[in-house]
Design an enzyme around this catalytic site. Structure first.
Site, PDB file in Angstrom:
ATOM      1  NE  ARG A   1      34.978  35.439  42.986  1.00 56.05           N
ATOM      2  CZ  ARG A   1      36.004  35.777  42.213  1.00 56.05           C
ATOM      3  NH1 ARG A   1      36.934  34.895  41.959  1.00 56.05           N
ATOM      4  NH2 ARG A   1      36.088  36.984  41.704  1.00 56.05           N
TER       5      ARG A   1
ATOM      6  NE  ARG B   1      33.907  33.730  38.315  1.00 55.26           N
ATOM      7  CZ  ARG B   1      35.228  33.702  38.479  1.00 55.26           C
ATOM      8  NH1 ARG B   1      35.837  32.545  38.704  1.00 55.26           N
ATOM      9  NH2 ARG B   1      35.942  34.801  38.432  1.00 55.26           N
TER      10      ARG B   1
ATOM     11  CG  ASP C   1      38.388  32.263  41.437  1.00 52.43           C
ATOM     12  OD1 ASP C   1      37.934  33.195  40.782  1.00 52.43           O
ATOM     13  OD2 ASP C   1      39.603  32.005  41.508  1.00 52.43           O
TER      14      ASP C   1
ATOM     15  CG  ASP D   1      42.716  31.917  40.745  1.00 54.52           C
ATOM     16  OD1 ASP D   1      42.131  32.208  39.680  1.00 54.52           O
ATOM     17  OD2 ASP D   1      42.512  32.507  41.812  1.00 54.52           O
TER      18      ASP D   1
HETATM   19  N1  LIG Z   1      39.230  34.285  51.120  1.00 53.18           N
HETATM   20  C1  LIG Z   1      39.191  34.484  49.793  1.00 53.18           C
HETATM   21  N2  LIG Z   1      39.195  35.742  49.323  1.00 53.18           N
HETATM   22  C2  LIG Z   1      39.165  35.909  47.981  1.00 53.18           C
HETATM   23  N3  LIG Z   1      39.197  37.062  47.257  1.00 53.18           N
HETATM   24  C3  LIG Z   1      39.150  36.717  45.977  1.00 53.18           C
HETATM   25  S1  LIG Z   1      39.192  37.821  44.696  1.00 53.18           S
HETATM   26  N4  LIG Z   1      39.084  35.372  45.814  1.00 53.18           N
HETATM   27  C4  LIG Z   1      38.977  34.611  44.564  1.00 53.18           C
HETATM   28  C5  LIG Z   1      40.288  34.008  44.179  1.00 53.18           C
HETATM   29  O1  LIG Z   1      40.970  34.904  43.389  1.00 53.18           O
HETATM   30  C6  LIG Z   1      39.107  34.837  47.075  1.00 53.18           C
HETATM   31  C7  LIG Z   1      39.114  33.516  47.588  1.00 53.18           C
HETATM   32  O2  LIG Z   1      39.080  32.503  46.865  1.00 53.18           O
HETATM   33  N5  LIG Z   1      39.156  33.414  48.954  1.00 53.18           N
END
Ligand SMILES: Nc1nc2nc(S)n(CCO)c2c(=O)[nH]1
Length: 158
Positions: free
Chosen positions: A92, A83, A95, A97
């Site tokens: 990325r 990452r 990710d 969270d």
């Molecule tokens: N569909 C989708 N959209 C996202 N936008 C972000 S920022 N992220 C990263 C998570 O914060 C994502 C994701 O994991 N999935």
């Protein structure tokens, strides 16, 4: 030990492989037990639409790590899987969270739990509801009510 829910996402390279590798690294930490993993979804990019679709899922874990320690371990896994934090809300490889940590409500500069944007994101709510169809969030919101509000966000189980 607290029951904790994590969001996993990837939209670069072999997305499914990145998610599998992240789960494997978590399972190798003796202070993390993976209890269940939701189905994987292909999801439309949220926030910055000008990027590839993601694969997302949610993992239910049990951990003796504090929230801050868990955050650090997840950041280590993200780094180990390549990452690089170029663009905010950009593409990325992986990710990770923290969505929920038991019923705790934490508001620190580098750590807010429940995740502050989780109620706006179908890519989080849909797999979370697969694991916990009747979940009530610490602030009393019902996951099914929240899911209806994000029904326009495109996603599909793979
Ligand atoms: N569909 C989708 N959209 C996202 N936008 C972000 S920022 N992220 C990263 C998570 O914060 C994502 C994701 O994991 N999935």
């Amino acid at each position: 030990m607290e029951i904790t829910y994590l969001s996993l996402g990837s939209n670069i390279g072999n997305r499914q492989q990145h998610i599998a590798a992240a789960l494997k690294k978590m399972s190798e930490n003796n202070r993390i037990t993976i209890l269940r993993v939701a189905p994987i979804y292909e999801t439309a990019p949220w926030g910055n639409e000008n990027q590839d679709w993601f694969l997302n899922t949610v993992a239910e874990i049990e951990t003796s790590l504090t929230p801050q320690e868990l955050l650090e371990q997840l950041s280590n896994i993200e780094t180990a899987l390549g990452r690089t934090r170029e663009q905010h809300w950009g593409p990325r490889t992986i990710d990770l969270d923290i969505l929920l940590y038991g019923q705790e409500q934490i508001n620190l500069p580098n750590l807010q739990i429940p995740h502050p944007r989780m109620t706006q994101r179908a890519f989080v709510l849909a797999p979370l509801a697969d694991l916990c169809p009747d979940m009530i969030l610490p602030d009393g919101q019902n996951i099914n009510t929240l899911l209806k509000k994000v029904a326009t966000q495109e996603l599909k189980k793979i």
